[in-house]
Motif scaffolding. Structure first.
Motif, short mmCIF file in Angstrom:
data_model
loop_
_atom_site.label_atom_id
_atom_site.label_comp_id
_atom_site.label_asym_id
_atom_site.label_seq_id
_atom_site.Cartn_x
_atom_site.Cartn_y
_atom_site.Cartn_z
N ARG A 163 -5.24 7.31 -8.29
CA ARG A 163 -6.16 8.47 -7.92
C ARG A 163 -6.50 8.31 -6.36
O ARG A 163 -6.40 9.44 -5.66
CB ARG A 163 -7.30 8.55 -8.62
CG ARG A 163 -6.99 8.58 -10.18
CD ARG A 163 -8.50 8.65 -11.00
NE ARG A 163 -9.44 7.70 -10.65
CZ ARG A 163 -10.64 7.64 -10.25
NH1 ARG A 163 -11.04 9.22 -9.99
NH2 ARG A 163 -11.62 6.80 -9.98
N PHE A 164 -6.92 7.32 -5.95
CA PHE A 164 -7.15 7.01 -4.27
C PHE A 164 -6.01 6.70 -3.50
O PHE A 164 -5.26 5.63 -4.00
CB PHE A 164 -8.35 6.10 -4.34
CG PHE A 164 -9.64 6.94 -4.74
CD1 PHE A 164 -9.72 7.83 -5.62
CD2 PHE A 164 -10.69 5.87 -4.61
CE1 PHE A 164 -10.90 8.40 -6.09
CE2 PHE A 164 -12.20 6.47 -5.01
CZ PHE A 164 -11.98 7.75 -5.60
N THR A 165 -6.08 7.10 -2.21
CA THR A 165 -4.87 6.44 -1.25
C THR A 165 -5.58 6.21 -0.04
O THR A 165 -6.27 7.07 0.72
CB THR A 165 -3.86 7.53 -0.90
OG1 THR A 165 -3.27 7.87 -2.30
CG2 THR A 165 -2.85 6.86 -0.21
N ILE A 166 -5.48 5.09 0.35
CA ILE A 166 -6.18 4.63 1.68
C ILE A 166 -5.17 4.54 2.64
O ILE A 166 -4.19 4.25 2.37
CB ILE A 166 -6.98 3.12 1.64
CG1 ILE A 166 -7.73 2.90 2.97
CG2 ILE A 166 -5.80 2.14 1.09
CD1 ILE A 166 -8.70 1.82 2.84
N SER A 167 -5.43 4.92 3.94
CA SER A 167 -4.34 4.88 4.98
C SER A 167 -5.12 4.83 6.34
O SER A 167 -6.21 4.78 6.46
CB SER A 167 -3.65 6.18 5.08
OG SER A 167 -4.34 7.27 5.32
N ARG A 168 -4.32 4.13 7.47
CA ARG A 168 -4.98 4.02 8.58
C ARG A 168 -3.99 4.61 9.72
O ARG A 168 -2.95 4.67 9.67
CB ARG A 168 -5.41 2.67 8.91
CG ARG A 168 -3.90 1.70 8.97
CD ARG A 168 -4.44 0.14 9.02
NE ARG A 168 -5.33 0.00 10.19
CZ ARG A 168 -5.89 -1.39 10.50
NH1 ARG A 168 -6.05 -2.15 9.28
NH2 ARG A 168 -6.70 -1.57 11.61
N ASP A 169 -4.66 5.18 11.03
CA ASP A 169 -3.88 5.41 11.88
C ASP A 169 -4.63 4.72 13.36
O ASP A 169 -5.46 4.93 13.93
CB ASP A 169 -4.02 7.06 12.28
CG ASP A 169 -3.24 7.61 13.41
OD1 ASP A 169 -3.06 6.81 14.35
OD2 ASP A 169 -2.96 8.85 13.34
N ASN A 170 -3.83 3.68 13.80
CA ASN A 170 -4.26 2.60 14.66
C ASN A 170 -4.45 3.42 15.88
O ASN A 170 -5.27 3.03 16.65
CB ASN A 170 -3.52 1.66 14.69
CG ASN A 170 -3.60 0.50 13.61
OD1 ASN A 170 -4.74 0.38 12.68
ND2 ASN A 170 -2.78 -0.43 13.12
N ALA A 171 -3.45 4.12 16.33
CA ALA A 171 -3.53 4.86 17.59
C ALA A 171 -4.81 5.71 17.88
O ALA A 171 -5.36 5.81 18.87
CB ALA A 171 -2.17 5.70 17.91
N LYS A 172 -5.25 6.25 16.61
CA LYS A 172 -6.40 7.17 16.62
C LYS A 172 -7.64 6.39 16.29
O LYS A 172 -8.70 7.03 16.34
CB LYS A 172 -6.13 8.35 15.74
CG LYS A 172 -5.03 9.24 16.26
CD LYS A 172 -5.09 10.65 15.18
CE LYS A 172 -4.10 11.45 15.54
NZ LYS A 172 -3.83 12.65 14.61
N ARG A 173 -7.36 5.16 15.79
CA ARG A 173 -8.68 4.09 15.56
C ARG A 173 -9.21 5.01 14.38
O ARG A 173 -10.47 5.27 14.20
CB ARG A 173 -9.59 3.74 16.46
CG ARG A 173 -8.82 3.38 17.53
CD ARG A 173 -9.79 2.34 18.52
NE ARG A 173 -10.62 3.04 19.27
CZ ARG A 173 -10.30 3.58 20.42
NH1 ARG A 173 -9.13 3.08 21.06
NH2 ARG A 173 -11.15 4.30 21.37
N MET A 174 -8.44 5.63 13.40
CA MET A 174 -9.00 6.25 12.17
C MET A 174 -8.56 5.56 10.76
O MET A 174 -7.53 4.81 10.69
CB MET A 174 -8.66 7.66 12.01
CG MET A 174 -9.01 8.32 13.31
SD MET A 174 -10.91 8.79 12.98
CE MET A 174 -10.77 9.76 11.69
N VAL A 175 -9.51 5.59 9.90
CA VAL A 175 -9.22 5.31 8.38
C VAL A 175 -9.41 6.36 7.67
O VAL A 175 -10.40 6.96 7.83
CB VAL A 175 -9.90 3.89 7.97
CG1 VAL A 175 -9.51 3.35 6.77
CG2 VAL A 175 -9.58 2.79 9.17
N TYR A 176 -8.43 6.73 6.54
CA TYR A 176 -8.78 7.68 5.64
C TYR A 176 -8.86 7.19 4.28
O TYR A 176 -8.17 6.29 3.70
CB TYR A 176 -7.84 8.63 5.76
CG TYR A 176 -7.51 9.32 7.14
CD1 TYR A 176 -6.70 8.62 8.08
CD2 TYR A 176 -8.23 10.01 7.72
CE1 TYR A 176 -6.32 9.00 9.37
CE2 TYR A 176 -8.19 10.69 9.16
CZ TYR A 176 -7.14 10.17 9.97
OH TYR A 176 -6.85 10.35 11.16
#
Length: 115
Positions: free
Chosen positions: A66-79
Motif C-alpha cells: 500500500r505504501f511506497t517510500i522513495s528518495r531523491d538525493n539530488a533534491k534532498r527529498m524523501v517521499y
C-alpha cells in the motif's frame, strides 16, 4: 547538521491516497538511510518504511503493498506514497534517518483517515 520538514498530510477517506514529502537540509543527507515513522495517539512511535542510500527499501508488514517510500538525493527529498489508506493509518508521520537520530526529529505531518 540535518534539518527535516515534513508535509503533505491531511484528512482523507478510507481507501484514499496521500503523498508525504520530507525536505532535508544539509549536503550529507544522501549518505544516510532514511525512514518514515508514525505515532498514533496513545501508542509508541513506530517504523513504517525505510530506504537505504542505494535505494533498497523495507516496509512494516501492515503497509506492504500500500505504501511506497522513495528518495531523491539530488533534491534532498524523501517521499511516502500512501494508497488504500485505512483508519489505523491515522497518526503523525515523521521522517528521520534509520536508525533515527534524536536531533533530527521535526514536527511531523498529521494524517487522518476517516469517513
Amino acid at each position: 547538521q540535518v534539518q527535516l520538514v515534513e508535509s503533505g498530510g491531511g484528512l482523507v477517506q478510507p481507501g484514499g491516497s496521500l503523498r508525504l514529502s520530507c525536505a532535508a537540509s544539509g549536503s550529507i543527507f544522501s549518505i544516510y538511510a532514511v525512514a518514515w515513522y508514525r505515532q498514533a495517539p496513545g501508542k509508541q512511535r513506530e517504523l513504517v518504511a525505510r530506504v537505504m542510500s542505494g535505494g533498497s527499501t523495507n516496509y512494516q508488514d501492515s503497509v506492504k503493498g500500500r505504501f511506497t517510500i522513495s528518495r531523491d538525493n539530488a533534491k534532498r527529498m524523501v517521499y511516502l506514497q500512501m494508497n488504500s489508506l485505512k483508519a489505523e493509518d491515522t497518526a503523525v508521520y515523521y521522517c528521520n534517518s534509520y536508525p533515527p537520530r534524536d536531533s533530527w526529529w521535526a514536527q511531523g505531518t498529521q494524517v487522518t483517515v476517516s469517513s
